[in-house]
Design a protein around this motif. Structure first.
Motif, PDB file in Angstrom:
ATOM      1  N   VAL A 106      -8.678 -19.178 -13.817  1.00 18.57           N
ATOM      2  CA  VAL A 106      -7.311 -19.507 -13.403  1.00 18.57           C
ATOM      3  C   VAL A 106      -6.996 -18.842 -12.065  1.00 18.57           C
ATOM      4  N   ALA A 107      -7.283 -17.537 -11.974  1.00 24.61           N
ATOM      5  CA  ALA A 107      -7.008 -16.795 -10.740  1.00 24.61           C
ATOM      6  C   ALA A 107      -7.878 -17.284  -9.593  1.00 24.61           C
ATOM      7  N   ALA A 108      -9.138 -17.618  -9.891  1.00 27.72           N
ATOM      8  CA  ALA A 108     -10.059 -18.056  -8.840  1.00 27.72           C
ATOM      9  C   ALA A 108      -9.635 -19.389  -8.236  1.00 27.72           C
ATOM     10  N   PHE A 109      -9.190 -20.326  -9.059  1.00 31.41           N
ATOM     11  CA  PHE A 109      -8.725 -21.608  -8.529  1.00 31.41           C
ATOM     12  C   PHE A 109      -7.498 -21.423  -7.638  1.00 31.41           C
ATOM     13  N   ARG A 110      -6.611 -20.534  -8.045  1.00 29.61           N
ATOM     14  CA  ARG A 110      -5.437 -20.265  -7.210  1.00 29.61           C
ATOM     15  C   ARG A 110      -5.844 -19.639  -5.879  1.00 29.61           C
ATOM     16  N   MET A 111      -6.892 -18.816  -5.915  1.00 33.64           N
ATOM     17  CA  MET A 111      -7.353 -18.133  -4.719  1.00 33.64           C
ATOM     18  C   MET A 111      -7.963 -19.113  -3.707  1.00 33.64           C
ATOM     19  N   VAL A 112      -8.731 -20.096  -4.210  1.00 32.55           N
ATOM     20  CA  VAL A 112      -9.421 -21.008  -3.295  1.00 32.55           C
ATOM     21  C   VAL A 112      -8.578 -22.216  -2.903  1.00 32.55           C
ATOM     22  N   GLU A 113      -7.492 -22.464  -3.611  1.00 33.46           N
ATOM     23  CA  GLU A 113      -6.678 -23.650  -3.312  1.00 33.46           C
ATOM     24  C   GLU A 113      -6.195 -23.698  -1.862  1.00 33.46           C
ATOM     25  N   PRO A 114      -5.704 -22.565  -1.292  1.00 27.46           N
ATOM     26  CA  PRO A 114      -5.228 -22.635   0.101  1.00 27.46           C
ATOM     27  C   PRO A 114      -6.318 -22.931   1.126  1.00 27.46           C
ATOM     28  N   LEU A 115      -7.596 -22.799   0.729  1.00 28.85           N
ATOM     29  CA  LEU A 115      -8.693 -23.026   1.667  1.00 28.85           C
ATOM     30  C   LEU A 115      -8.903 -24.506   1.970  1.00 28.85           C
ATOM     31  N   LYS A 116      -8.284 -25.378   1.164  1.00 30.35           N
ATOM     32  CA  LYS A 116      -8.363 -26.830   1.376  1.00 30.35           C
ATOM     33  C   LYS A 116      -9.802 -27.344   1.398  1.00 30.35           C
ATOM     34  N   LEU A 117     -10.635 -26.817   0.518  1.00 32.84           N
ATOM     35  CA  LEU A 117     -12.016 -27.269   0.424  1.00 32.84           C
ATOM     36  C   LEU A 117     -12.093 -28.530  -0.422  1.00 32.84           C
ATOM     37  N   SER A 118     -13.255 -29.174  -0.422  1.00 36.65           N
ATOM     38  CA  SER A 118     -13.450 -30.346  -1.267  1.00 36.65           C
ATOM     39  C   SER A 118     -13.434 -29.926  -2.729  1.00 36.65           C
ATOM     40  N   GLU A 119     -13.168 -30.880  -3.633  1.00 35.87           N
ATOM     41  CA  GLU A 119     -13.132 -30.562  -5.063  1.00 35.87           C
ATOM     42  C   GLU A 119     -14.431 -29.923  -5.551  1.00 35.87           C
ATOM     43  N   PRO A 120     -15.619 -30.497  -5.219  1.00 33.48           N
ATOM     44  CA  PRO A 120     -16.860 -29.861  -5.680  1.00 33.48           C
ATOM     45  C   PRO A 120     -17.012 -28.425  -5.179  1.00 33.48           C
ATOM     46  N   SER A 121     -16.590 -28.173  -3.929  1.00 36.12           N
ATOM     47  CA  SER A 121     -16.707 -26.825  -3.372  1.00 36.12           C
ATOM     48  C   SER A 121     -15.751 -25.856  -4.069  1.00 36.12           C
ATOM     49  N   GLN A 122     -14.500 -26.300  -4.281  1.00 32.64           N
ATOM     50  CA  GLN A 122     -13.551 -25.458  -5.003  1.00 32.64           C
ATOM     51  C   GLN A 122     -14.071 -25.134  -6.402  1.00 32.64           C
ATOM     52  N   ALA A 123     -14.605 -26.164  -7.072  1.00 27.14           N
ATOM     53  CA  ALA A 123     -15.108 -25.964  -8.434  1.00 27.14           C
ATOM     54  C   ALA A 123     -16.282 -25.000  -8.447  1.00 27.14           C
ATOM     55  N   ALA A 124     -17.188 -25.135  -7.470  1.00 26.79           N
ATOM     56  CA  ALA A 124     -18.356 -24.261  -7.416  1.00 26.79           C
ATOM     57  C   ALA A 124     -17.945 -22.805  -7.228  1.00 26.79           C
ATOM     58  N   ILE A 125     -17.014 -22.555  -6.300  1.00 26.59           N
ATOM     59  CA  ILE A 125     -16.584 -21.180  -6.024  1.00 26.59           C
ATOM     60  C   ILE A 125     -15.835 -20.586  -7.210  1.00 26.59           C
ATOM     61  N   ALA A 126     -14.832 -21.330  -7.723  1.00 26.65           N
ATOM     62  CA  ALA A 126     -14.010 -20.809  -8.819  1.00 26.65           C
ATOM     63  C   ALA A 126     -14.822 -20.600 -10.087  1.00 26.65           C
ATOM     64  N   ASN A 127     -15.648 -21.586 -10.438  1.00 23.75           N
ATOM     65  CA  ASN A 127     -16.484 -21.458 -11.633  1.00 23.75           C
ATOM     66  C   ASN A 127     -17.521 -20.361 -11.466  1.00 23.75           C
ATOM     67  N   GLY A 128     -18.070 -20.228 -10.262  1.00 25.81           N
ATOM     68  CA  GLY A 128     -19.067 -19.194 -10.009  1.00 25.81           C
ATOM     69  C   GLY A 128     -18.491 -17.799 -10.162  1.00 25.81           C
ATOM     70  N   ILE A 129     -17.308 -17.570  -9.591  1.00 26.58           N
ATOM     71  CA  ILE A 129     -16.643 -16.270  -9.722  1.00 26.58           C
ATOM     72  C   ILE A 129     -16.342 -15.976 -11.186  1.00 26.58           C
ATOM     73  N   ALA A 130     -15.828 -16.985 -11.898  1.00 24.42           N
ATOM     74  CA  ALA A 130     -15.476 -16.803 -13.305  1.00 24.42           C
ATOM     75  C   ALA A 130     -16.710 -16.523 -14.153  1.00 24.42           C
ATOM     76  N   GLY A 131     -17.796 -17.256 -13.898  1.00 23.26           N
ATOM     77  CA  GLY A 131     -19.028 -17.042 -14.653  1.00 23.26           C
ATOM     78  C   GLY A 131     -19.603 -15.662 -14.439  1.00 23.26           C
ATOM     79  N   MET A 132     -19.561 -15.191 -13.202  1.00 22.09           N
ATOM     80  CA  MET A 132     -20.077 -13.855 -12.906  1.00 22.09           C
ATOM     81  C   MET A 132     -19.226 -12.784 -13.574  1.00 22.09           C
TER      82      MET A 132
END
Length: 321
Positions: A106-132
């Motif tokens: 939840v926090a990771a998606f909020r963090m990357v949202e302002p970066l205006k990345l593509s959906e796959p990129s946002q998902a990769a970053i947020a899911n990666g942070i959460a998984g770690m």
């Protein structure tokens, strides 16, 4: 399976937020589901571990020959060596992991949202942070269980000691090395499982979105996918994630396993650098990929089974509006 308020346009209707779950039901039912998956896939872990620790003279044996040898000598029970220990620690470790995973996501998606990345990129970053983060939190429980269970998995094999169950292993470790012995290979476990978890969840999150786009659910498409499509995309994402994570992290897993199964009380036990040097000297770089086949199968099968069970669990435990 994102849980943040940032929902993909194409299939947001299929997702269930963390705050919409009945937590008590989620943990109780989840413990049962994941125990069942562990029962089904545990033998693969036993075979993988034996391949990784085998001495040089039997290094050419494959997964099937190892499995046949176990069945001949110990029957089906041999494929479940250390299972009782694993299942005892798996439930609390899984609860810790899933809670950290979902809340961090939840926090990771909020963090990357302002970066205006593509959906796959946002998902990769947020899911990666959460998984770690989920993996880091779970290691405190998982590593001692891993150390004990792996000694049981390889007992009597390729010169390794034999034990009288998990408690016997625990007592011997405490006597020989103290509590520190239960955390042998902890650093490598963190280095192995945390990046592995990050890669797995990042690959899963991004590949899932790419599959949805291939199915025509991108852009302004508002139609709700069928259950078959949802399950198919989740399963395919699990396979891609398992393949990616296993290929990247198998060398670290091999080193970690060899460190954790060394004989108790043995003088001049090898450190990680010495383990690597011996593997390279005996077998070259291929030695670092001992057990890649079973590890790939295990991560793909476990990941796919886990993600399907997890998504089903979330639907089952969703609160009624």
């Amino acid at each position: 399976m994102e849980s943040s308020g940032v929902r993909p346009q194409s299939f947001g209707q299929t997702e269930i937020n963390w705050d919409k779950l009945d937590k008590k039901k989620f943990y109780v039912v989840g413990a049962g589901l994941f125990t069942g998956i562990t029962v089904a896939l545990y033998p693969v872990s036993v075979v993988k571990t034996r391949l990784q620790v085998a001495s040089k003279d039997i290094a050419d044996r494959n997964a099937f020959s190892v499995a046949r040898s176990i069945l001949r000598s110990d029957g089906v029970a041999g494929l479940y060596r250390g299972f009782g220990t694993v299942i005892t620690g798996a439930v609390p470790a899984r609860i810790i992991f899933l809670t950290a995973l979902e809340t961090t996501k939840v926090a990771a998606f909020r963090m990357v949202e302002p970066l205006k990345l593509s959906e796959p990129s946002q998902a990769a970053i947020a899911n990666g942070i959460a998984g770690m983060m989920g993996s880091l939190c779970a290691q405190a429980v998982y590593v001692p269980i891993d150390v004990i269970s792996q000694k049981l998995m390889v007992q009597g094999y390729s010169g390794y000691a034999t034990y009288n169950g998990g408690l016997d292993v625990f007592r011997r470790i405490i006597k020989a090395d103290g509590v520190r012995g239960l955390y042998r290979g902890f650093g490598l476990s963190v280095i192995t499982y945390s990046p592995s978890s990050a890669v797995w969840w990042a690959s899963y999150g991004s590949s899932q979105r790419l599959f949805w786009r291939l199915l025509g659910y991108g852009g302004e498409h508002k139609e709700v996918p069928s259950l078959g499509e949802i399950l198919g995309v989740q399963a395919a994402g699990g396979v891609v994630a398992g393949a990616t994570a296993s290929c990247i992290t198998t060398p670290l897993d091999t080193i970690k396993t060899r460190l954790q199964v060394q004989a108790l009380g043995q003088e001049n036990r090898q450190n990680a650098v010495q383990v690597v040097k011996k593997l390279l000297s005996d077998e070259g770089w291929i030695g670092l990929y001992r057990g890649l086949g079973p590890r790939f199968f295990s991560m793909s099968a476990w990941g796919t089974s886990m993600i399907l069970a997890y998504e089903y669990l979330k639907r089952l435990c969703a609160k009624e509006d």
